[in-house]
Scaffold this motif. Structure first.
Motif, PDB file in Angstrom:
ATOM      1  N   LYS A 124       0.287   7.416  10.819  1.00 10.95           N
ATOM      2  CA  LYS A 124       0.603   6.288  11.702  1.00 10.95           C
ATOM      3  C   LYS A 124       1.147   6.782  13.043  1.00 10.95           C
ATOM      4  CE  LYS A 124       5.171   5.910   9.605  1.00 10.95           C
ATOM      5  NZ  LYS A 124       5.939   5.213   8.561  1.00 10.95           N
ATOM      6  N   LEU A 125       1.840   7.923  13.023  1.00 10.37           N
ATOM      7  CA  LEU A 125       2.394   8.475  14.263  1.00 10.37           C
ATOM      8  C   LEU A 125       1.282   9.045  15.136  1.00 10.37           C
ATOM      9  CD1 LEU A 125       5.529  10.234  12.751  1.00 10.37           C
ATOM     10  CD2 LEU A 125       5.348   7.921  13.686  1.00 10.37           C
ATOM     11  N   ALA A 126       0.308   9.689  14.505  1.00 14.94           N
ATOM     12  CA  ALA A 126      -0.841  10.186  15.263  1.00 14.94           C
ATOM     13  C   ALA A 126      -1.635   9.022  15.850  1.00 14.94           C
ATOM     14  CB  ALA A 126      -1.727  11.047  14.365  1.00 14.94           C
ATOM     15  N   ALA A 127      -1.784   7.960  15.075  1.00 11.56           N
ATOM     16  CA  ALA A 127      -2.502   6.785  15.567  1.00 11.56           C
ATOM     17  C   ALA A 127      -1.750   6.137  16.724  1.00 11.56           C
ATOM     18  CB  ALA A 127      -2.694   5.790  14.431  1.00 11.56           C
ATOM     19  N   ALA A 128      -0.439   6.051  16.614  1.00  7.11           N
ATOM     20  CA  ALA A 128       0.367   5.483  17.701  1.00  7.11           C
ATOM     21  C   ALA A 128       0.240   6.319  18.965  1.00  7.11           C
ATOM     22  CB  ALA A 128       1.831   5.399  17.272  1.00  7.11           C
ATOM     23  N   ARG A 129       0.221   7.639  18.795  1.00  5.49           N
ATOM     24  CA  ARG A 129       0.060   8.538  19.953  1.00  5.49           C
ATOM     25  C   ARG A 129      -1.295   8.303  20.627  1.00  5.49           C
ATOM     26  NH1 ARG A 129      -0.187  13.115  17.350  1.00  5.49           N
ATOM     27  NH2 ARG A 129       2.059  13.066  16.978  1.00  5.49           N
ATOM     28  N   ALA A 130      -2.331   8.191  19.815  1.00  6.29           N
ATOM     29  CA  ALA A 130      -3.674   8.004  20.360  1.00  6.29           C
ATOM     30  C   ALA A 130      -3.797   6.680  21.095  1.00  6.29           C
ATOM     31  CB  ALA A 130      -4.703   8.092  19.244  1.00  6.29           C
ATOM     32  N   LEU A 131      -3.106   5.652  20.599  1.00  8.78           N
ATOM     33  CA  LEU A 131      -3.173   4.319  21.202  1.00  8.78           C
ATOM     34  C   LEU A 131      -2.068   4.090  22.229  1.00  8.78           C
ATOM     35  CD1 LEU A 131      -3.982   2.256  17.973  1.00  8.78           C
ATOM     36  CD2 LEU A 131      -5.564   2.937  19.785  1.00  8.78           C
ATOM     37  N   GLU A 132      -1.232   5.120  22.445  1.00  9.35           N
ATOM     38  CA  GLU A 132      -0.122   5.054  23.398  1.00  9.35           C
ATOM     39  C   GLU A 132       0.851   3.926  23.064  1.00  9.35           C
ATOM     40  OE1 GLU A 132      -1.809   4.862  27.311  1.00  9.35           O
ATOM     41  OE2 GLU A 132      -2.544   6.921  27.240  1.00  9.35           O
ATOM     42  N   LEU A 133       1.122   3.776  21.762  1.00 14.55           N
ATOM     43  CA  LEU A 133       2.064   2.762  21.309  1.00 14.55           C
ATOM     44  C   LEU A 133       3.458   3.366  21.149  1.00 14.55           C
ATOM     45  CD1 LEU A 133       0.050   0.888  18.520  1.00 14.55           C
ATOM     46  CD2 LEU A 133       0.359   0.249  20.910  1.00 14.55           C
ATOM     47  N   PRO A 134       4.503   2.601  21.470  1.00 19.78           N
ATOM     48  CA  PRO A 134       5.866   3.091  21.239  1.00 19.78           C
ATOM     49  C   PRO A 134       6.230   3.051  19.759  1.00 19.78           C
ATOM     50  CG  PRO A 134       5.925   0.865  22.101  1.00 19.78           C
ATOM     51  CD  PRO A 134       4.476   1.291  22.127  1.00 19.78           C
ATOM     52  N   VAL A 135       7.133   3.932  19.378  1.00 19.40           N
ATOM     53  CA  VAL A 135       7.646   4.003  18.009  1.00 19.40           C
ATOM     54  C   VAL A 135       9.168   3.980  18.061  1.00 19.40           C
ATOM     55  CG1 VAL A 135       7.815   5.394  15.904  1.00 19.40           C
ATOM     56  CG2 VAL A 135       5.664   5.340  17.194  1.00 19.40           C
ATOM     57  N   VAL A 136       9.764   3.052  17.336  1.00 18.03           N
ATOM     58  CA  VAL A 136      11.216   3.050  17.143  1.00 18.03           C
ATOM     59  C   VAL A 136      11.481   3.846  15.872  1.00 18.03           C
ATOM     60  CG1 VAL A 136      13.276   1.660  16.768  1.00 18.03           C
ATOM     61  CG2 VAL A 136      11.469   0.824  18.293  1.00 18.03           C
ATOM     62  N   ALA A 175      -7.227   1.788  12.905  1.00 20.75           N
ATOM     63  CA  ALA A 175      -7.925   0.526  12.668  1.00 20.75           C
ATOM     64  C   ALA A 175      -6.943  -0.590  12.304  1.00 20.75           C
ATOM     65  CB  ALA A 175      -8.961   0.707  11.563  1.00 20.75           C
ATOM     66  N   LEU A 176      -5.944  -0.258  11.492  1.00 23.02           N
ATOM     67  CA  LEU A 176      -4.933  -1.253  11.113  1.00 23.02           C
ATOM     68  C   LEU A 176      -4.170  -1.757  12.334  1.00 23.02           C
ATOM     69  CD1 LEU A 176      -3.211  -2.584   8.730  1.00 23.02           C
ATOM     70  CD2 LEU A 176      -1.665  -0.645   9.075  1.00 23.02           C
ATOM     71  N   LEU A 177      -3.752  -0.828  13.180  1.00 26.94           N
ATOM     72  CA  LEU A 177      -2.979  -1.198  14.366  1.00 26.94           C
ATOM     73  C   LEU A 177      -3.795  -2.078  15.305  1.00 26.94           C
ATOM     74  CD1 LEU A 177      -1.290   2.265  15.046  1.00 26.94           C
ATOM     75  CD2 LEU A 177      -0.228   0.245  14.019  1.00 26.94           C
ATOM     76  N   LEU A 178      -5.057  -1.737  15.478  1.00 22.98           N
ATOM     77  CA  LEU A 178      -5.913  -2.522  16.363  1.00 22.98           C
ATOM     78  C   LEU A 178      -6.233  -3.887  15.756  1.00 22.98           C
ATOM     79  CD1 LEU A 178      -8.391   0.265  17.536  1.00 22.98           C
ATOM     80  CD2 LEU A 178      -6.632  -0.866  18.929  1.00 22.98           C
ATOM     81  N   ASP A 234       0.848  -1.184   0.000  1.00 17.29           N
ATOM     82  CA  ASP A 234       0.000   0.000   0.000  1.00 17.29           C
ATOM     83  C   ASP A 234       0.882   1.232   0.000  1.00 17.29           C
ATOM     84  OD1 ASP A 234      -2.333   1.404  -0.076  1.00 17.29           O
ATOM     85  OD2 ASP A 234      -3.097   0.719   1.859  1.00 17.29           O
ATOM     86  N   ALA A 235       0.334   2.342  -0.444  1.00 24.50           N
ATOM     87  CA  ALA A 235       1.055   3.610  -0.467  1.00 24.50           C
ATOM     88  C   ALA A 235       0.143   4.706   0.053  1.00 24.50           C
ATOM     89  CB  ALA A 235       1.516   3.950  -1.884  1.00 24.50           C
ATOM     90  N   GLY A 236       0.740   5.683   0.764  1.00 21.19           N
ATOM     91  CA  GLY A 236      -0.031   6.785   1.302  1.00 21.19           C
ATOM     92  C   GLY A 236      -0.565   7.686   0.198  1.00 21.19           C
ATOM     93  N   PRO A 237      -1.285   8.710   0.604  1.00 26.44           N
ATOM     94  CA  PRO A 237      -1.489   9.135   1.997  1.00 26.44           C
ATOM     95  C   PRO A 237      -2.504   8.271   2.742  1.00 26.44           C
ATOM     96  CG  PRO A 237      -2.637  10.612   0.507  1.00 26.44           C
ATOM     97  CD  PRO A 237      -1.855   9.677  -0.357  1.00 26.44           C
ATOM     98  N   PHE A 238      -2.277   8.144   4.059  1.00 25.58           N
ATOM     99  CA  PHE A 238      -3.155   7.391   4.938  1.00 25.58           C
ATOM    100  C   PHE A 238      -3.856   8.356   5.892  1.00 25.58           C
ATOM    101  CE2 PHE A 238       0.584   4.714   3.994  1.00 25.58           C
ATOM    102  CZ  PHE A 238      -0.038   3.651   3.346  1.00 25.58           C
ATOM    103  N   THR A 239      -4.978   7.911   6.442  1.00 25.59           N
ATOM    104  CA  THR A 239      -5.685   8.705   7.440  1.00 25.59           C
ATOM    105  C   THR A 239      -5.410   8.136   8.827  1.00 25.59           C
ATOM    106  OG1 THR A 239      -7.713   7.386   7.396  1.00 25.59           O
ATOM    107  CG2 THR A 239      -7.510   9.168   5.772  1.00 25.59           C
ATOM    108  N   GLU A 240      -5.560   8.993   9.835  1.00 26.56           N
ATOM    109  CA  GLU A 240      -5.350   8.523  11.203  1.00 26.56           C
ATOM    110  C   GLU A 240      -6.345   7.426  11.555  1.00 26.56           C
ATOM    111  OE1 GLU A 240      -5.516  10.070  15.832  1.00 26.56           O
ATOM    112  OE2 GLU A 240      -5.364  11.548  14.208  1.00 26.56           O
TER     113      GLU A 240
END
Length: 308
Positions: A211-223, A188-191, A177-183
């Motif tokens: 993906k960074l906004a989604a990670a922030r909302a879900l409190e997921l770490p990012v490397v 939904a993908l992460l969950l 897949d290629a962006g742009p993606f929505t938060e």
């Protein structure tokens, strides 16, 4: 007597390069060529004449600049194309040409972000630790091999084109897949896949920032893999600023050398297909088990683990 258009070589490979190409297409002041690295099997159609492939290092690029009568050079490669950017600086200096780097700003961590910043891909793989985790890899199809050394994790690999099976960690699941993606879509993908950590290059821009906004909302770490250090060059952040730079410098450029080679016709490199044509073989957003070469006893995710 009319003034001939200024010859511009754009070293492409980024969204910003394509945006600049659109601005220069049909522009009376410029005669531009877009150069692509040739690593993408299905490049987007471009509005400018284009070439595909390398130049043969600094010496080869310097010869091309002279032989083609290039007057202005724009490095609009991907922020992680460090070798090409270094070659551009060296070749421009040898050829005596003005050089501009078109480089979108890097992402920066904000409140609520849980980033671990690492210097390279190998460090990113090591930063995942020894405890098995479900990992979303968004580092590009060419830099997956170090994660084979951490087979205890379960990987969801997202890339524009299918990766080389020999580079994949065992049991990986692939998304093309290629962006742009929505938060919302990223969340939904992460969950859906039960992702516990994201690995990303700091490419910047808006196409994949959701993906960074989604990670922030879900409190997921990012490397987060930091950008490589590049040689100093005059830099602008977007295509509009690059066009203004070209307009200023084009007026001061010496005329192109007589007998300069003609640009190729504005067609795709031979043997390539458009993204629309490629879609028949690989549907964007499709999820499938990757055909990874085995490197351990680790098996693929079960249907439940994949969120099926």
């Amino acid at each position: 007597m009319s003034i001939p258009p200024t010859r511009v070589l754009i070293l492409g490979g980024s969204t910003e390069a394509s945006a600049l190409a659109r601005l220069l297409a049909g522009h009376a002041r410029f005669d531009a060529l877009l150069s692509l690295a040739g690593r993408t099997r299905a490049p987007r159609p471009q509005p400018l004449p284009s070439r595909s492939g390398g130049f043969g290092g600094v010496e080869g690029l310097t010869r091309f600049l002279g032989g083609a009568g290039v007057q202005l050079l724009v490095d609009a490669t991907h922020p992680f194309a460090a070798a090409m950017s270094a070659n551009a600086v060296a070749a421009a200096r040898l050829a005596g040409l003005p050089l501009l780097r078109l480089d979108r700003p890097a992402w920066t961590a904000g409140e609520g972000d849980r980033w671990a910043i690492v210097p390279d891909i190998a460090a990113a793989a090591a930063a995942l630790g020894t405890v098995p985790r479900r990992v979303l890899l968004t580092v590009g199809q060419k830099e997956l091999r170090p994660f084979r050394d951490a087979p205890q994790h379960r990987y969801l690999v997202r890339s524009i084109e299918p990766p080389d099976p020999d580079s994949l960690p065992p049991g990986a699941t692939c998304i093309t897949d290629a962006g742009p993606f929505t938060e919302a879509a990223e969340r939904a993908l992460l969950l859906r896949h039960g992702v516990e950590v994201i690995v990303s290059k700091n490419s910047g821009g808006t196409a994949s920032a959701a993906k960074l906004a989604a990670a922030r909302a879900l409190e997921l770490p990012v490397v987060m893999v930091a950008r490589p250090t590049l040689p100093a060059a005059e830099t602008v952040p977007d295509a509009g600023a690059a066009l203004r730079w070209l307009l200023r410098h084009g007026a001061a450029s010496s005329p192109a050398a007589a007998g300069s080679v003609a640009w190729p016709a504005p067609v795709l490199p031979p043997g390539t297909v458009t993204r629309a044509e490629a879609g028949a073989a690989s549907s964007p957003g499709a999820t499938a088990d990757c055909a990874a070469s085995p490197a351990s006893e680790a098996g693929p995710l079960s249907g439940a683990e994949r969120g099926a």
